[in-house]
Design a protein around this motif. Structure first.
Motif, PDB file in Angstrom:
ATOM      1  N   ALA A 337     -17.416  -7.405   3.956  1.00 55.15           N
ATOM      2  CA  ALA A 337     -18.106  -6.129   4.137  1.00 55.15           C
ATOM      3  C   ALA A 337     -17.135  -4.974   4.334  1.00 55.15           C
ATOM      4  O   ALA A 337     -17.545  -3.809   4.247  1.00 55.15           O
ATOM      5  N   ALA A 338     -15.867  -5.291   4.572  1.00 57.87           N
ATOM      6  CA  ALA A 338     -14.871  -4.244   4.822  1.00 57.87           C
ATOM      7  C   ALA A 338     -13.564  -4.590   4.122  1.00 57.87           C
ATOM      8  O   ALA A 338     -12.539  -4.840   4.784  1.00 57.87           O
ATOM      9  N   PRO A 339     -13.538  -4.628   2.791  1.00 59.21           N
ATOM     10  CA  PRO A 339     -12.306  -4.968   2.071  1.00 59.21           C
ATOM     11  C   PRO A 339     -11.233  -3.912   2.263  1.00 59.21           C
ATOM     12  O   PRO A 339     -11.532  -2.729   2.463  1.00 59.21           O
ATOM     13  N   VAL A 340      -9.966  -4.342   2.174  1.00 60.69           N
ATOM     14  CA  VAL A 340      -8.828  -3.447   2.357  1.00 60.69           C
ATOM     15  C   VAL A 340      -7.884  -3.619   1.167  1.00 60.69           C
ATOM     16  O   VAL A 340      -7.450  -4.738   0.868  1.00 60.69           O
ATOM     17  N   VAL A 341      -7.549  -2.515   0.494  1.00 56.80           N
ATOM     18  CA  VAL A 341      -6.608  -2.572  -0.616  1.00 56.80           C
ATOM     19  C   VAL A 341      -5.193  -2.621  -0.050  1.00 56.80           C
ATOM     20  O   VAL A 341      -4.783  -1.735   0.712  1.00 56.80           O
ATOM     21  N   LEU A 342      -4.448  -3.655  -0.430  1.00 56.85           N
ATOM     22  CA  LEU A 342      -3.060  -3.802   0.017  1.00 56.85           C
ATOM     23  C   LEU A 342      -2.088  -3.101  -0.917  1.00 56.85           C
ATOM     24  O   LEU A 342      -1.028  -2.641  -0.493  1.00 56.85           O
ATOM     25  N   ASN A 343      -2.451  -3.027  -2.205  1.00 54.81           N
ATOM     26  CA  ASN A 343      -1.545  -2.400  -3.166  1.00 54.81           C
ATOM     27  C   ASN A 343      -2.336  -1.998  -4.404  1.00 54.81           C
ATOM     28  O   ASN A 343      -3.308  -2.665  -4.785  1.00 54.81           O
ATOM     29  N   ARG A 344      -1.924  -0.895  -5.018  1.00 57.13           N
ATOM     30  CA  ARG A 344      -2.356  -0.530  -6.358  1.00 57.13           C
ATOM     31  C   ARG A 344      -1.087  -0.431  -7.203  1.00 57.13           C
ATOM     32  O   ARG A 344      -0.307   0.505  -7.042  1.00 57.13           O
ATOM     33  N   TRP A 345      -0.914  -1.410  -8.101  1.00 62.07           N
ATOM     34  CA  TRP A 345       0.287  -1.421  -8.924  1.00 62.07           C
ATOM     35  C   TRP A 345       0.000  -0.782 -10.271  1.00 62.07           C
ATOM     36  O   TRP A 345      -0.968  -1.131 -10.947  1.00 62.07           O
ATOM     37  N   ARG A 346       0.855   0.163 -10.640  1.00 62.80           N
ATOM     38  CA  ARG A 346       0.751   0.833 -11.934  1.00 62.80           C
ATOM     39  C   ARG A 346       2.053   0.632 -12.691  1.00 62.80           C
ATOM     40  O   ARG A 346       3.140   0.720 -12.121  1.00 62.80           O
ATOM     41  N   HIS A 347       1.933   0.336 -13.976  1.00 65.89           N
ATOM     42  CA  HIS A 347       3.106   0.063 -14.791  1.00 65.89           C
ATOM     43  C   HIS A 347       3.859   1.360 -15.050  1.00 65.89           C
ATOM     44  O   HIS A 347       3.256   2.357 -15.477  1.00 65.89           O
ATOM     45  N   PRO A 348       5.172   1.394 -14.818  1.00 71.54           N
ATOM     46  CA  PRO A 348       5.903   2.652 -15.003  1.00 71.54           C
ATOM     47  C   PRO A 348       6.050   3.036 -16.470  1.00 71.54           C
ATOM     48  O   PRO A 348       6.181   2.181 -17.355  1.00 71.54           O
TER      49      PRO A 348
END
Length: 491
Positions: A337-348
């Motif tokens: 019910a309360a997810p937490v994003v640890l990382n958003r990885w974007r390709h350089p």
């Protein structure tokens, strides 16, 4: 989209034009299927590229077992099961569920894994008289709850009437029972999905906006009177990233597009934030002078790990753009019910980084879960595009560092050539690669991946590859049906 086998969750997909060939002239097969499935997003481009292959004649049965190209290194073709498939497959116990693109699914007994035997199917008709029929994907995931075999069968939206996910009781595979059907974009949109067996949760992909990350409780399905799975969470992953305590000074990034694939790993060992580290107890704690007893609050906090449930989300991005418009989200869903994003990885966007046209799937490597694999579906730029990006993740999953990139390679005789649905076992990656057939990659040294095997069967249009007990199941988008390979190439 990984495939169910091993300790993590699962899913998979696809079919072949052979199912329609029996009732339509060959020239109308792709016209009928693909014209009916008009859509937005990347799918029209995908389907245009695949339509030509769908029109190809079925291979000569005498040649069905003879590879066009073979660099086996421990891989051999052992069986072909004709008929409608697709390629998105999932194993649950001694059963193999194979999606049939546009139709439904087939159910196989694989108690002998080298020789799948069909024991049931679910297609529009008497079993499902209200099913609107053709839909883009038929992607199953399966679990067993209290002895009952439950399948979630999703499909990508092509029109409002075909946006649906069906939940089935297939305890008797010869007589599947529909428990519930979600329709419409709010709940029915599910390109694929992952059933988290241990917690009886269901996470679909396919959604945009606040439907990007959706988590459901499957318990209501299992009552005497089946009811709709209960939604526990509904979030825009970018909004979660913006407010995440793990983002720090990192940029939020562009507006969220849509999730193409979701993969869940339960009880993943994750390093906790430093402010949650524990002070060792007993002899390991700092002792007070002279008395030989542990100080009570003293001591130095030590790195502390905990088991967490982690979801990997592949945000497809804009398929028609310049590349690198999608991203990967690493999300802690231990509290659904309360997810937490640890990382958003974007390709350089940088020299030495081939742009990812469409973020297709993301998984941890089975043999080394500190390695994360991101794939690119690019059907228009040959075998030196549509490849694999390999990353090393930190123990707390908040950082990812690119190690290498891998491509099928120029010179491969494949007019439609791209990595697609894959699975891993040990340090090997098994990939369905459209006309490039089955590709096997050795990731023992993830900074220097190497091709371990390549088998392209006659008329191949391979959708996905699922490793299971030393065998690899490859579903076909064209006329081949289901192919079975034996793998003995090491860990």
């Amino acid at each position: 989209m990984q495939m169910k086998s091993g300790s993590v969750s699962r899913r998979r997909r696809l079919w072949g034009a052979a199912a329609l060939a029996a009732v339509l002239p060959a020239g109308l097969v792709a016209q009928q299927v693909f014209a009916d499935l008009a859509s937005t997003g990347p799918e029209p481009e995908t389907e245009k590229a695949l339509a030509a292959a769908a029109l190809a004649p079925a291979p000569d049965p005498a040649l069905a077992a003879a590879p066009v190209i073979s660099a086996p290194a421990g891989v051999e073709h052992v069986a072909n099961v004709p008929g409608m498939t697709g390629g998105h497959s999932v194993v649950e116990g001694d059963r193999l569920y194979v999606g049939a693109y546009g139709f439904g699914m087939r159910i196989f007994d694989i108690s002998n894994p080298a020789a799948p035997t069909q024991v049931g199917q679910y297609v529009p008709g008497p079993q499902s008289p209200t099913d609107p029929g053709a839909r883009a994907d038929a992607v199953p995931d399966a679990a067993v709850f209290d002895g009952r075999h439950i399948v979630a069968l999703g499909g990508t939206r092509r029109a409002a009437s075909t946006t649906q996910t069906e939940f089935l009781d297939v305890s008797d595979p010869a007589a599947p029972k529909l428990l519930w059907r979600f329709t419409g974009a709010a709940d029915g949109e599910a390109h694929n999905s992952d059933i988290v067996d241990e917690r009886r949760l269901w996470l679909p992909s396919g959604g945009s906006g606040e439907n990007g990350l959706r988590i459901y409780d499957l318990e209501p399905l299992l009552g005497e009177a089946p009811a709709a799975p209960a939604n526990l969470a509904r979030f825009d992953p970018v909004a979660l990233w913006e407010t995440s305590p793990h983002r720090g000074e990192r940029e939020v990034g562009p507006k969220f597009t849509h999730i193409h694939d979701v993969e869940v790993y339960t009880d993943r060992r994750v390093l906790l934030p430093e402010d949650q580290w524990e002070v060792p107890k007993g002899r390991d704690r700092v002792r007070s002078s002279g008395k030989g007893r542990p100080d009570s609050p003293g001591g130095t906090p030590q790195p502390t790990y905990a088991e967490r449930d982690i979801a990997l989300l592949a945000e497809g991005g804009n398929y028609l753009g310049a590349g690198n418009t999608g991203s990967v989200f690493v999300v802690d869903i231990t509290d659904p019910a309360a997810p937490v994003v640890l990382n958003r990885w974007r390709h350089p966007h940088a020299e030495g980084h081939h742009p990812i046209r469409y973020f297709h799937e993301v998984q941890f490597l089975d043999g080394d879960p500190s390695v994360m694999i991101v794939t690119d579906e690019d059907l228009h730029n040959g075998c030196d595009a549509g490849g694999v990006t390999i990353l090393r993740v930190s123990d707390d999953l908040t950082e990812a560092t690119e190690l290498s990139e891998w491509f099928i390679g120029a010179g491969t005789p494949a007019p439609v050539c791209s990595v697609h649905v894959f699975s891993t076992h040990g340090n090997h990656m098994f990939i369905g690669s459209y006309n490039a057939g089955l590709q096997v990659v050795d990731l023992s040294d993830p900074a220097n991946p190497t091709k371990a095997a390549e088998l392209i069967m006659p008329g191949a249009n391979s959708w996905g590859a699922l490793w299971h007990q030393g065998y690899v199941y490859v579903g076909d988008f064209g006329a081949r049906g289901l192919d079975v390979f034996r793998f003995s190439g090491g860990s």
